[in-house]
Design a protein around this motif. Structure first.
Motif, PDB file in Angstrom:
ATOM      1  N   LEU A   1      31.219  44.127  47.425  1.00  0.00           N
ATOM      2  CA  LEU A   1      31.006  44.497  46.005  1.00  0.00           C
ATOM      3  C   LEU A   1      31.892  43.390  45.224  1.00  0.00           C
ATOM      4  N   ASP A   2      31.201  42.563  44.353  1.00  0.00           N
ATOM      5  CA  ASP A   2      31.765  41.496  43.589  1.00  0.00           C
ATOM      6  C   ASP A   2      32.809  42.218  42.523  1.00  0.00           C
ATOM      7  N   SER A   3      32.418  43.329  42.169  1.00  0.00           N
ATOM      8  CA  SER A   3      33.356  44.014  40.984  1.00  0.00           C
ATOM      9  C   SER A   3      34.658  44.707  41.386  1.00  0.00           C
ATOM     10  N   GLU A   4      35.025  44.854  42.707  1.00  0.00           N
ATOM     11  CA  GLU A   4      35.840  45.411  43.302  1.00  0.00           C
ATOM     12  C   GLU A   4      36.851  44.496  43.808  1.00  0.00           C
ATOM     13  N   ASN A   5      38.184  44.770  43.968  1.00  0.00           N
ATOM     14  CA  ASN A   5      39.282  43.601  44.716  1.00  0.00           C
ATOM     15  C   ASN A   5      39.005  43.842  46.184  1.00  0.00           C
ATOM     16  N   VAL A   6      39.871  43.065  46.700  1.00  0.00           N
ATOM     17  CA  VAL A   6      39.736  43.000  48.240  1.00  0.00           C
ATOM     18  C   VAL A   6      40.182  44.421  48.837  1.00  0.00           C
ATOM     19  N   PHE A   7      41.123  45.081  48.290  1.00  0.00           N
ATOM     20  CA  PHE A   7      41.638  46.438  48.837  1.00  0.00           C
ATOM     21  C   PHE A   7      40.624  47.513  48.768  1.00  0.00           C
TER      22      PHE A   7
ATOM     23  N   GLU B   1      44.809  42.008  45.898  1.00  0.00           N
ATOM     24  CA  GLU B   1      44.322  42.108  44.511  1.00  0.00           C
ATOM     25  C   GLU B   1      43.175  41.307  44.033  1.00  0.00           C
ATOM     26  N   ARG B   2      42.704  40.181  44.985  1.00  0.00           N
ATOM     27  CA  ARG B   2      42.042  39.232  44.591  1.00  0.00           C
ATOM     28  C   ARG B   2      40.424  39.792  44.334  1.00  0.00           C
ATOM     29  N   PHE B   3      39.765  39.223  43.644  1.00  0.00           N
ATOM     30  CA  PHE B   3      38.373  39.539  43.927  1.00  0.00           C
ATOM     31  C   PHE B   3      37.562  38.676  44.592  1.00  0.00           C
ATOM     32  N   PRO B   4      36.314  39.116  45.117  1.00  0.00           N
ATOM     33  CA  PRO B   4      35.615  38.170  46.056  1.00  0.00           C
ATOM     34  C   PRO B   4      35.341  36.790  45.543  1.00  0.00           C
TER      35      PRO B   4
END
Ligand code: ADP
Length: 230
Positions: A96-102, A137-140
């Protein structure tokens, strides 16, 4: 008592509605904890075979048994239970590109009703396991290909699956990332998870020397131990 099997295909045929025969009389058995490669050129039927294990496709003929359940008898409301037993790693990540790693990992736990408190301990453990402990906290879009694939693996492990399906998991990765991902999958197998690893990368198959099921045009042309294939 016969030994328990994790995956059984009995004379499975799959003919798509346009007439393509993707699986042709496919039979094999996989024991709990085995590591099996499924190899074959593009179009050989590897993805089709894996989709049958999670009942994304149903056979035209034959029978599939997963963890002692006949898939033909599993009704739609029980599909989530089957899919929790089977983790699926795709070549193209499906993050999910709009969600962070966590969040990418925690969402899959939230949908099955895990309490937030548990999610807050499980997810950091999983991210640590795949070497992304400091990137939650990073995004894909800020991850390398190898990191994305490790995130996909963390997500696939969230439900503690009995079976991990990896469909060309290294297809989009450079050489260094390929081996990091392969080593991680090997470790997951050593912890007890049954692995089915689809690839057309002979280097991986030759190095690991595991059982190899070789598909061509939907048929098994060889099924041998020790990294051997025709
Ligand atoms: P692989 O993963 O080994 O590349 P696939 O399982 O994707 O092979 O495909 C096997 C064959 O089935 C190919 O000929 C492919 O074009 C065909 N195929 C796959 N999915 C479909 C579909 N949904 N409808 C029709 N044909 C399909």
């Amino acid at each position: 008592m016969p030994k328990k099997k994790m995956v059984v295909f009995k004379n499975v045929d799959k003919k798509y509605s346009d007439g393509t025969v993707a699986l042709d009389d496919v039979s094999f058995e996989i024991s709990p904890g085995e590591f099996v490669f499924v190899i074959g050129t593009s179009g050989a039927g590897k993805t089709t075979l894996m989709k049958h294990i999670v009942k994304e496709e149903v056979p035209t003929k034959g029978e599939i048994i997963i963890d002692e359940d006949k898939l033909s008898e599993i009704k739609r409301p029980d599909l989530p239970l089957l899919r929790r037993k089977v983790g699926f790693i795709y070549q193209d990540f499906k993050l999910l590109d709009s969600e962070n790693v966590f969040e990418n990992v925690s969402l899959s736990l939230r949908v099955i009703g895990k309490p937030e408190k548990e999610i807050d301990t499980i997810v950091p453990n999983l991210l640590h396991l795949v070497g992304l402990g400091d990137k939650s906290e990073r995004f894909p879009y800020n991850l390398s290909g190898g990191e994305k694939q490790r995130l996909v693996i963390a997500r696939a492990l969230a439900h503690e699956p009995k079976i991990l399906l990896a469909d060309e998991p290294t297809g989009n990765l450079d050489n260094a990332s390929t081996w990091v991902v392969v080593d991680l999958i090997k470790k997951i197998n050593e912890w007890g998870t049954t692995i089915i690893f689809g690839t057309h990368d002979n280097k991986i198959v030759d190095t690991l020397k595991k059982r190899v099921i070789h598909l061509e045009k939907g048929r098994i042309i060889s099924d041998a131990e020790g990294g051997k294939y025709e």
